[in-house]
Design an enzyme around this catalytic site. Structure first.
Site, short mmCIF file in Angstrom:
data_model
loop_
_atom_site.label_atom_id
_atom_site.label_comp_id
_atom_site.label_asym_id
_atom_site.label_seq_id
_atom_site.Cartn_x
_atom_site.Cartn_y
_atom_site.Cartn_z
N ARG A 1 0.91 -1.33 0.09
CA ARG A 1 -0.05 0.13 0.07
C ARG A 1 0.96 1.39 0.05
NH1 ARG A 1 -3.99 -0.62 -2.51
NH2 ARG A 1 -5.84 -0.10 -1.31
N ASP B 1 -10.36 4.44 -1.05
CA ASP B 1 -9.52 5.49 -1.33
C ASP B 1 -10.03 6.84 -1.24
OD1 ASP B 1 -11.52 6.07 -2.97
OD2 ASP B 1 -11.58 4.23 -4.39
N HIS C 1 -15.10 0.15 5.32
CA HIS C 1 -14.05 -0.50 5.40
C HIS C 1 -12.78 0.66 5.93
CE1 HIS C 1 -15.51 -3.76 2.45
NE2 HIS C 1 -15.84 -4.05 3.73
N CYS D 1 1.35 5.91 19.83
CA CYS D 1 0.87 7.30 20.47
C CYS D 1 -0.37 7.88 20.02
CB CYS D 1 1.82 8.48 20.49
SG CYS D 1 2.14 9.03 18.86
N GLY E 1 -20.82 -0.01 -9.41
CA GLY E 1 -19.72 -0.64 -9.56
C GLY E 1 -19.27 -1.59 -8.36
N THR E 2 -20.43 -2.16 -7.75
CA THR E 2 -19.88 -3.24 -6.61
C THR E 2 -20.54 -4.60 -7.14
OG1 THR E 2 -20.34 -3.99 -4.27
CG2 THR E 2 -22.07 -2.31 -5.28
N SER E 3 -19.52 -5.60 -6.67
CA SER E 3 -20.19 -7.02 -6.96
C SER E 3 -21.00 -7.64 -5.75
CB SER E 3 -19.06 -8.00 -7.16
OG SER E 3 -17.97 -7.85 -6.02
N GLU F 1 -20.99 -5.54 -14.88
CA GLU F 1 -21.41 -7.14 -14.98
C GLU F 1 -22.51 -7.04 -13.84
OE1 GLU F 1 -18.97 -10.74 -14.44
OE2 GLU F 1 -17.66 -9.28 -15.26
N ALA G 1 -20.17 3.45 -14.79
CA ALA G 1 -20.84 4.56 -13.97
C ALA G 1 -20.52 5.93 -14.34
CB ALA G 1 -20.60 4.35 -12.52
ZN LIG Z 1 3.62 7.87 17.71
#
Ligand SMILES: [Zn+2]
Length: 249
Positions: free
Chosen positions: A73, A110, A125, A136, A192-194, A220, A234
């Protein structure tokens, strides 16, 4: 159920329906952000073909060795400003301003709905935008994370984005709100979600049970009980619906 997949034949109907019903809740998934160049996970060629999520995105592994996660990531987070919302995100923000869309529930991490100005967004999510020090609690914002894999806080602690990894609980407050608005809405737009990953997968069923009209925009078909299905990107369909609404309301 009358199924029309050619969106040109149906988008005006959907525009009218949205104006009449209002109280529309939107559920978005990876498909909407793919048009912004965001790498997808589950689809063909997606990240999970190259990276095993059980290794690269599990909280258990993260606690032992966070560098795996940051290998996956880090680039995205450091390029966060580079990824921009597309015409579909913009159209949903406009529909909210018009008083039609009440809330956008997204499975995406995102942050593009908030970036484009949607106000009521439930990120079930979490989001890569916010990054926290596990020691901290200091907050960093993408793309401003310190160097290093994994990057460390000024206190030396490990940094973790505010996203849900495998093996972690979903944020309870977000989940409860998603369920509440889904059960009460009059229209649900699936974009746009399955809709195969729980608990998001159950949301359209909750809406349908309560009599909501289900409108799916997807390349789809994923939701068998949709009242309207438009097989198209979309970013193509949503701006047309917005333009039509501006004409008829
Ligand atoms: Zn820290």
């Amino acid at each position: 159920m009358k199924e029309i997949i050619n969106f040109e034949a149906v988008y005006k109907k959907v525009a009218k329906l949205l104006v009449d019903l209002k109280q529309c809740v939107v559920l978005t998934g990876a498909g909407i952000s793919a048009e912004s160049g965001i790498p997808t996970f589950r689809s063909q060629g997606g990240l999970w073909e190259k990276y095993d999520p059980a290794v690269y995105a599990s909280i258990e592994v993260f606690r032992k060795d966070p560098s795996k996660y940051w290998i996956l990531r880090g680039d995205f987070i450091r390029n966060y400003d580079h990824y921009q919302p597309n015409t579909a995100h913009l159209a949903l923000a406009e529909l909210e301003q018009m008083g039609i869309v009440q809330c956008v529930i997204t499975q995406n991490i995102d942050g593009l709905h908030k970036k484009v100005g949607s106000k009521d967004v439930v990120e079930i999510h979490g989001s890569l935008r916010e990054i926290y020090c596990l020691a901290c609690g200091k907050e960093y914002r993408a793309p401003h994370v310190p160097y290093g894999t994994p990057p460390c806080c000024s206190c030396g602690g490990v940094l973790k984005p505010n996203t849900v990894l495998y093996g972690e609980q979903l944020p309870m407050k977000a989940l409860m709100k998603a369920q509440e608005v889904s059960a009460r809405c009059k229209a649900m737009l699936l974009v746009g979600t399955s809709a195969v990953v729980q608990p998001a997968a159950s949301l359209p069923f909750m809406a349908k049970q309560n009599g909501a009209q289900i409108i799916e925009i997807n390349i789809e078909k994923a939701f068998p009980d949709a009242n309207y299905f438009m097989m198209e990107k979309a970013g193509t369909v949503l701006p047309k619906i917005v333009a039509e609404i501006k004409i008829i309301r």
